[in-house]
Design a protein around this motif. Sequence first.
Motif: not given
Length: 170
Positions: A25-32, A56-61, A71-78
């Motif tokens: 349970r060390n690293r987790a990534l949630d896309i979107g 979406s910066p509005a959602s992240a805010r 939260i990384d405010e970007n489109f997902f890029d693997g």
Amino acid sequence: VEESRHAARNHARLLHNILPNLPARNRALDIGTSDGLFLLELKDAGFSEIVGVEPSPASARQAPESVRHLIDENFFDGNNYEPGTYSLVTCFQVLEHVDDTAELTQAAFRLLKPGGVFLTVSHDFRSFTARILGHRSPIFDLAHLQLFSRSSLKKLYSQAGFGKFDVQTM
């Protein structure tokens, strides 16, 4: 906000079902990750390093202060994440909105460590409600670039490299 809380709780139930199968349970990534409420569930589940990706910066805010910095405010890029290091990659009701779902699922596969889990939730255009409502179903709109069924998801995951997977109805 209430809808988001409900979704995070629903997804947390799915998370708790797969926790015993994870290598760690060390690293987790949630896309979107949207407003980051599911990141709180990941913290509560004991993950030590958590990243949410949200274009979406509005959602992240709207994220709670305790997780906003995750939260990384970007489109997902693997390519922006270290391959083979994540125990869990999640992607809840995002695949429908992605232009290249094969690229996303292949990236998720590369990011997972051996035994890691890619946990997703997607609309099923063959579901009972979608069949009853037909084109009046909310899944048939301009925001949904893709439509999935259980069989198309199985094919997508298989082509991405996942040898073992389970597609269920919620």
